[in-house]
Scaffold this motif. Structure first.
Motif, PDB file in Angstrom:
ATOM      1  N   SER A 146       0.828  -1.211   0.000  1.00  0.00           N
ATOM      2  CA  SER A 146       0.000   0.000   0.000  1.00  0.00           C
ATOM      3  C   SER A 146       0.860   1.258   0.000  1.00  0.00           C
ATOM      4  N   ASP A 148       0.227   5.265   0.774  1.00  0.00           N
ATOM      5  CA  ASP A 148      -0.717   6.267   1.258  1.00  0.00           C
ATOM      6  C   ASP A 148      -0.011   7.582   1.538  1.00  0.00           C
ATOM      7  N   GLY A 171      -1.640   4.558  -4.162  1.00  0.00           N
ATOM      8  CA  GLY A 171      -2.429   3.368  -4.469  1.00  0.00           C
ATOM      9  C   GLY A 171      -1.732   2.081  -4.111  1.00  0.00           C
ATOM     10  N   MET A 172      -1.959   1.017  -4.951  1.00  0.00           N
ATOM     11  CA  MET A 172      -1.435  -0.320  -4.705  1.00  0.00           C
ATOM     12  C   MET A 172      -0.289  -0.640  -5.647  1.00  0.00           C
ATOM     13  N   THR A 191      -5.543   4.429  -6.605  1.00  0.00           N
ATOM     14  CA  THR A 191      -6.844   4.393  -5.939  1.00  0.00           C
ATOM     15  C   THR A 191      -7.152   5.738  -5.305  1.00  0.00           C
ATOM     16  N   SER A 195      -3.906   4.238  -0.527  1.00  0.00           N
ATOM     17  CA  SER A 195      -4.179   2.964   0.134  1.00  0.00           C
ATOM     18  C   SER A 195      -3.486   2.980   1.487  1.00  0.00           C
ATOM     19  N   HIS A 198      -4.791  -2.466   3.167  1.00  0.00           N
ATOM     20  CA  HIS A 198      -5.548  -3.256   2.197  1.00  0.00           C
ATOM     21  C   HIS A 198      -5.741  -4.665   2.739  1.00  0.00           C
ATOM     22  N   VAL A 211      -9.282  -1.993  -0.631  1.00  0.00           N
ATOM     23  CA  VAL A 211      -8.393  -0.893  -0.296  1.00  0.00           C
ATOM     24  C   VAL A 211      -9.092   0.084   0.639  1.00  0.00           C
ATOM     25  N   SER A 212      -8.513   0.285   1.808  1.00  0.00           N
ATOM     26  CA  SER A 212      -9.050   1.221   2.792  1.00  0.00           C
ATOM     27  C   SER A 212      -8.262   2.523   2.736  1.00  0.00           C
ATOM     28  N   SER A 213      -8.967   3.633   2.637  1.00  0.00           N
ATOM     29  CA  SER A 213      -8.359   4.966   2.611  1.00  0.00           C
ATOM     30  C   SER A 213      -9.405   5.952   3.097  1.00  0.00           C
ATOM     31  N   SER A 231     -12.205   0.879  -2.310  1.00  0.00           N
ATOM     32  CA  SER A 231     -11.888   0.459  -3.668  1.00  0.00           C
ATOM     33  C   SER A 231     -11.704  -1.050  -3.695  1.00  0.00           C
TER      34      SER A 231
END
Length: 503
Positions: A146, A148, A171-172, A191, A195, A198, A211-213, A231
């Motif tokens: 991830s 972020d 993102g990833m 994303t 991210s 995840h 995906v947590s954000s 996502s």
């Protein structure tokens, strides 16, 4: 290697009253958490008052807390070894496991260890790829990372760049780890809002990534409000370069610029406004997931992994400031949620903050099917008070697989590693611990165990500052867990320990 220190009794009078009272007032007045509540790219350092520093030194002299960098532990825990940081020097983060390997995230990249001999782990490879917080998972020949923090591009040579610039990337990242000595970067998916963490939902041909954000801002072109969902990325195992977002399910429907999640302050003082999720744990064997989503805890159905569906949602606007992570018990009739009060960079393990803030919340799952509800039972917090110079709060942990009991090992930053039993949801209790003394007596330095997980008979902890720790618990209540041998473990993709793996 860190030399073992003799275990000694800790008294629990530590006061730090003025500091704690002031901190609590600040946190209750602060409202929503910052964009990234976990420690950022630059490790925070906070000055403390002369009286707080003096009280910390006095507590060390009186045996209330360990000395600076001193290792202490309960009689049933052995500190097996420590591997200090090497070429990758940033903040250590999460852990994943596969066969004889452990994969350790770090804000500057990741490290692969050979743990075939847990008493003497060997570094296999170190990959420099900056981008906080480099939350890490593995599935087959694929490794997921991830990002972020706003970067100039999606390469491992990227530099920091403002999120207000459209060209910035978060993102990833996906690596091929078929050769553990030479991981290869093979794909990236941008994303919305990056991210932060995840979670994998693995299938035979594809891997789905949740995906947590969170924390959108109208000034961020790639992170616009409302941001009230997650996502979903579909990754073809044989063609990861074709990975793509296939859905953005809205978990908190509602009117207004921020959707229908917890409104936070001023409606709920001291509680984070829900603008996404921090972390999700899935239990594929039961088609269930639990989400820790800033101001909300949710339970949802993942029978169709592309279209997760919320079953129940709860809030705790009295004692929870930031819903951080979730863990099911083995029978899937309980969920442990953690509250990361103070964002992981504050001293919250003391008498003044109390046992119900910055703690775990234990919820029973009551009912069947779509009528299942999360019902609160109790809080758990480590019973050892920490100094004003030690960041301490509930963080990442995993089950210890013991049939008939609910036992968990958990990281508490500078509060160390705790093993606790929540078989009785209303009366959780600690049964073992390991910790180090503060890094300093005159400043708060963010450090300690980020993740502490049980894997094939040992506890592995990724200490943000000190490196990779291996612990061994010897206790009749947990010994049976060593018989459960796993081939792969991503803690947020929670296995059915007794059906999926060999006893």
């Amino acid at each position: 290697m860190i030399l073992l220190h003799t275990t000694r009794v800790r008294r629990r009078r530590l006061g730090v009253a003025a500091a704690a009272a002031g901190l609590l007032a600040t946190m209750l007045a602060a409202g929503p958490a910052a964009a990234i509540p976990d420690p950022g790219d630059a490790t925070a350092r906070e000055g403390i008052s002369a009286s707080e520093s003096a009280e910390t030194r006095s507590a060390i002299r009186d045996g209330e807390i360990p000395g600076v960098d001193e290792v202490v532990h309960s009689d049933n825990i052995e500190h097996v070894t420590n591997i200090p940081k090497d070429a990758i020097t940033g903040t250590n983060s999460d852990l994943a496991f596969q066969g004889r390997y452990a994969f350790a995230g770090n804000y500057d990249g990741f490290v692969i260890y050979d743990i075939s001999n847990p008493r003497s782990p060997k570094t296999v490879s170190q990959v420099l790829c900056p981008g906080s917080q480099n939350d890490i998972t593995v599935s087959g020949d694929l490794l997921f990372l991830s990002t972020d923090s706003s970067r100039s591009d999606n390469s491992c040579n990227s530099t920091s760049q403002p999120a207000t610039e459209k060209s910035s990337w978060e993102g990833m990242k996906i690596f091929d780890i078929s050769d553990k000595k030479n991981p290869k970067y093979v794909a990236a998916v941008e994303t919305a809002c990056g991210s932060h963490t995840h979670t994998l939902v693995p299938e035979r041909r594809n891997v789905y990534v949740y995906v947590s954000s969170y924390s959108p801002n109208a000034a961020f072109p790639d992170c616009q409000p409302p941001h009230d969902g997650i996502s979903v990325i579909k990754v073809p195992r044989k063609a990861p370069e074709k990975s793509a977002i296939v859905n953005f399910p809205v978990l908190f429907p509602g009117e207004g610029p921020d959707g229908g999640g917890n409104p936070g302050s001023p409606t709920n003082p001291g509680v984070s406004k829900t603008t996404g999720c921090h972390d999700i744990t899935v239990l594929p064997s039961k088609d269930l997931a639990a989400g820790a989503c800033m101001g909300d805890g949710i339970l949802f159905d993942i029978e169709d992994p592309e279209h997760p569906r919320v079953i129940d949602r709860v809030q705790d606007n009295v004692n929870f400031a930031f819903w951080h992570s979730a863990s099911f018990n083995q029978k899937a009739n309980k969920v442990v949620f953690t509250d990361e009060l103070g964002g992981g960079s504050a001293a919250t393990c003391n008498a003044e903050i109390g046992p119900n803030r910055g703690a775990d919340g234990i919820y029973d799952i009551v009912g069947k099917g779509d009528k299942r509800k999360l019902v609160f039972r109790s809080y758990f917090k480590i019973p050892r008070h920490q100094a004003a110079t030690e960041n301490c709060v509930a963080h990442n942990g995993s089950l210890i697989p013991v049939k008939g009991r609910d036992i968990m090992v958990q990281a508490w930053y500078q509060g160390g590693v705790s093993v606790w039993d929540f078989t009785d949801s209303s009366k959780p209790k600690e049964i073992a611990y390991f910790e180090r003394g503060p890094l300093s007596t005159d400043r708060l330095s963010v450090a300690g165990s980020w993740s502490a997980y049980y894997y094939n008979g040992y506890i592995y902890s990724n200490d943000m500052s000190k490196g990779f720790d291996v612990l061994k618990i010897s206790d009749r209540r947990t010994d049976a867990g060593a018989k459960v041998r796993m081939h792969e473990l991503n803690v947020q993709t929670q296995p059915d320990y007794f059906d999926d793996f060999d006893d």
